[in-house]
Design a protein around this motif. Structure first.
Motif, PDB file in Angstrom:
ATOM      1  N   ALA A 281       0.933  -1.196  -0.068  1.00  0.00           N
ATOM      2  CA  ALA A 281       0.024   0.092  -0.034  1.00  0.00           C
ATOM      3  C   ALA A 281       0.920   1.196   0.028  1.00  0.00           C
ATOM      4  CB  ALA A 281      -0.844   0.140   1.058  1.00  0.00           C
ATOM      5  N   ARG A 282       1.995   1.357   0.725  1.00  0.00           N
ATOM      6  CA  ARG A 282       2.884   2.323   0.805  1.00  0.00           C
ATOM      7  C   ARG A 282       3.558   2.578  -0.570  1.00  0.00           C
ATOM      8  NH1 ARG A 282       5.247   0.846   6.818  1.00  0.00           N
ATOM      9  NH2 ARG A 282       3.657   2.003   7.975  1.00  0.00           N
TER      10      ARG A 282
ATOM     11  N   GLN B 183      -4.749   4.703  -4.001  1.00  0.00           N
ATOM     12  CA  GLN B 183      -5.349   4.244  -2.770  1.00  0.00           C
ATOM     13  C   GLN B 183      -5.899   2.938  -2.912  1.00  0.00           C
ATOM     14  OE1 GLN B 183      -7.904   7.320  -0.737  1.00  0.00           O
ATOM     15  NE2 GLN B 183      -7.009   8.931  -2.016  1.00  0.00           N
ATOM     16  N   TRP B 184      -5.814   2.077  -2.018  1.00  0.00           N
ATOM     17  CA  TRP B 184      -6.654   0.778  -1.750  1.00  0.00           C
ATOM     18  C   TRP B 184      -7.850   0.735  -1.646  1.00  0.00           C
ATOM     19  CZ3 TRP B 184      -9.082  -2.035   2.253  1.00  0.00           C
ATOM     20  CH2 TRP B 184      -9.222  -3.512   1.756  1.00  0.00           C
TER      21      TRP B 184
ATOM     22  N   ALA C 289      -4.458   0.718   6.287  1.00  0.00           N
ATOM     23  CA  ALA C 289      -3.401  -0.281   6.157  1.00  0.00           C
ATOM     24  C   ALA C 289      -3.031  -1.036   7.350  1.00  0.00           C
ATOM     25  CB  ALA C 289      -2.164   0.577   5.542  1.00  0.00           C
TER      26      ALA C 289
ATOM     27  N   GLU D 267      -6.049  -4.015   7.398  1.00  0.00           N
ATOM     28  CA  GLU D 267      -5.807  -5.126   6.613  1.00  0.00           C
ATOM     29  C   GLU D 267      -4.749  -6.008   6.872  1.00  0.00           C
ATOM     30  OE1 GLU D 267      -7.492  -6.173   3.508  1.00  0.00           O
ATOM     31  OE2 GLU D 267      -9.082  -5.022   4.759  1.00  0.00           O
TER      32      GLU D 267
ATOM     33  N   ASP E  36      -5.639  -7.316  -4.896  1.00  0.00           N
ATOM     34  CA  ASP E  36      -5.864  -6.092  -4.555  1.00  0.00           C
ATOM     35  C   ASP E  36      -6.500  -5.229  -5.779  1.00  0.00           C
ATOM     36  OD1 ASP E  36      -5.880  -6.349  -1.576  1.00  0.00           O
ATOM     37  OD2 ASP E  36      -3.833  -6.322  -1.698  1.00  0.00           O
TER      38      ASP E  36
ATOM     39  N   PHE F 257      -6.473  -0.855  -6.498  1.00  0.00           N
ATOM     40  CA  PHE F 257      -6.019   0.660  -6.035  1.00  0.00           C
ATOM     41  C   PHE F 257      -6.633   1.385  -7.201  1.00  0.00           C
ATOM     42  CE2 PHE F 257      -2.837  -2.243  -4.365  1.00  0.00           C
ATOM     43  CZ  PHE F 257      -2.638  -1.969  -3.197  1.00  0.00           C
TER      44      PHE F 257
END
Length: 526
Positions: free
Chosen positions: A242-243, A251-252, A282, A285, A299, A301
């Motif tokens: 995610a980072r 963005q997730w 984050a 999850e 995922d 995003f």
């Protein structure tokens, strides 16, 4: 000269897999499940990119089923690209381009459009940090605001116990002399299996490894080569991925695995409560991955996600069409998750599957059907999500453009089935209804092809093809005689006429009347 492989397995070709999660319609639906606006379910000009497309089957199937979308794909293995282009040409596809660029080279191309979708299936965990940076930069430069990025990857903590096994396999294979990579891999798997049965404390302390080894043993060796024997294999914590993508303004928004989104199927009440106390997405999850011991994530995003209002979300849901990919009688009444299950009341299950039986319908139509209105829209939505998650139902495109999608998919499916006469390489047809692919077994492809060719004797056509190509059926490890072959083929033809053929037609995959002509023409209204 530098090694262009960068440690990636290229002397063993990757499998010809199709992955439904890559479809624009599927990704758009998973965003809608989270109340997020996204392209893909409407007939509109779009651009789509797959990074690391392998043999290109997914990209080609999706290009056939979505002629309104321009597809671009790259895989740095030129053999894969040659095969992908050959299938595109055979299928008459003019909306797909394949490249053999590395990610860094692809990043610097000046002939690519901005993309509505960027997809990478099974790539992120198997490449170097340099290549991951190139992918993030590609998304930053090339993905449109509002566009979707799909990424699947190996995940911690589920892979924590497997990494020592992988190292053992790699090191053992490296000592096995000059044999082929496949033979060395097979020998290493046998060695690990023997070792696991000798009271080894590593295996004893990780009881799930026995199941993992058993699963590996059922996989295609080409798949195993790419999954376990690359120089790079990096299971990630979600929070780190995610980072990474946050650097590209992404963005997730949720999982592309619908079953994962139904917490009642995967988490206890106390587990759901502790997650509800964590505000940071984050971290939440990542904690969830520890609860379920997650080992693989799918995922989505979005660059600048726009949340729909409750009313707009409801209207999008009501307009979304759904199509069954299994006969209603074959739809189970129980949905299973990670240790938990939900049961559909028989009366409700029958009403829902009857509403969709051989006929795609919008949610607006479904909730108005007899026997369903009383159950309410939320219950119907959850049931549809669970069916989609099990691969028994697909979100579908609008009827706009259906005639052109039919024309494109029929030409493409004909190319796939014609290839199957010689070798069962491509396991999926393209559906103009769903904008997605559907798995079709080898003999069913051949029966479908016989119908398209209007063969007067389908069983004889299949037997003649099998004889010419050297294919034979086996039962209980014994090759069948000609008479037994004909009997088995006859059973398959009867099953096709009764269930498989009508199901394919309900997905828009037309079946022309053969000389036998027993499949009813269930053409859908455009």
């Amino acid at each position: 000269m530098a090694d262009w492989t960068s440690g990636y397995v290229v002397d063993v070709e990757y499998t010809h897999g199709f992955y439904r999660e890559l479809a624009p319609s599927f990704l758009s639906f998973t965003a809608l499940m989270q109340g997020i606006d996204a392209p893909g379910l409407r007939e509109e000009p779009l651009a789509y990119c797959e990074l690391g497309c392998g043999q290109g089957l997914s990209t080609n199937v999706l290009a056939a089923a979505n002629p309104h979308v321009q597809f671009y794909a790259t895989d740095f293995n030129p053999t894969h690209v040659v095969r992908a282009r050959a299938l595109a040409e055979a299928g008459g596809l003019d909306n797909v381009q394949f490249f053999d660029d590395s990610f860094a080279e692809f990043l610097e191309r000046n002939d690519l459009p901005p993309f509505d979708f960027v997809a990478l299936h099974g790539i992120y965990s198997w490449i170097s940090a340099e290549n991951r940076r190139a992918i993030v930069e590609f998304a930053r430069r090339r993905l449109k605001p509002g566009g979707i990025l799909y990424a699947s990857y190996n995940t911690m903590p589920g892979w924590a116990s497997v990494m020592p096994l992988r190292r053992l396999l790699i090191e053992h294979a490296a000592t096995q002399g000059a044999g082929s990579k496949i033979s060395r891999i097979r020998t290493s798997l046998d060695f690990a299996e023997r070792l696991s049965k000798l009271g080894t404390r590593y295996f004893a302390s990780q009881p799930q490894l026995a199941e993992r080894l058993a699963q590996i043993g059922t996989k295609d060796l080409n798949y195993i080569a790419h999954e376990y024997f690359n120089a790079d294999l990096h299971p990630f914590y979600f929070i780190d991925v995610a980072r990474d993508f946050a650097e590209a303004k992404l963005q997730w928004v949720g999982s592309a695995s619908p079953i994962e989104t139904i917490d009642e199927l995967n988490l206890s009440e106390d587990q759901r409560k502790i997650l509800s106390e964590i505000d940071d997405i984050a971290l939440r999850e990542t904690v969830r991955d520890h609860i379920v011991n997650q080992n693989f994530r799918k995922d989505i995003f979005i660059k600048g996600p726009v949340r729909l209002s409750r009313l707009a979300t409801r209207e999008r849901w009501l307009d979304t069409r759904f199509a069954l990919s299994r006969a209603g009688s074959d739809i189970p009444s129980e949905v299973k998750g990670r240790g938990y299950s939900l049961k559909l009341q028989e009366e409700f299950r029958e009403a829902l599957t009857t509403a969709l039986h051989y006929h795609p319908r919008s949610l607006r139509e479904i909730v108005a059907m007899p026997g369903l209105a009383k159950h309410g829209i939320d219950k119907i939505k959850q049931a549809l999500v669970s069916l989609v998650g099990q691969g028994l139902c697909y979100p579908s495109l609008t009827e706009q453009g259906l005639a052109e999608r039919r024309r494109r998919t029929e030409a493409f499916n004909l190319a796939v089935a014609t290839n199957t006469m010689h070798e069962y390489t491509y396991s999926s047809f393209a559906s103009p209804i769903t904008g997605n692919g559907i798995r079709v077994e080898q003999i069913d492809q051949m029966i479908w092809l016989a119908h398209q060719r209007r063969e007067s004797d389908i069983a004889a056509f299949i037997w003649k093809t099998m004889t010419e190509t050297g294919h034979r059926l086996a039962k209980d490890g014994k090759t069948l005689t000609q008479e037994e072959h004909m009997a088995e083929i006859g059973k398959h033809v009867a099953l096709f006429e009764k269930a498989i053929g009508p199901m394919l037609q309900s997905l828009g995959i037309a079946i022309h009347a053969s000389g036998q002509g027993t499949v009813r023409d269930l053409r859908l209204q455009a």
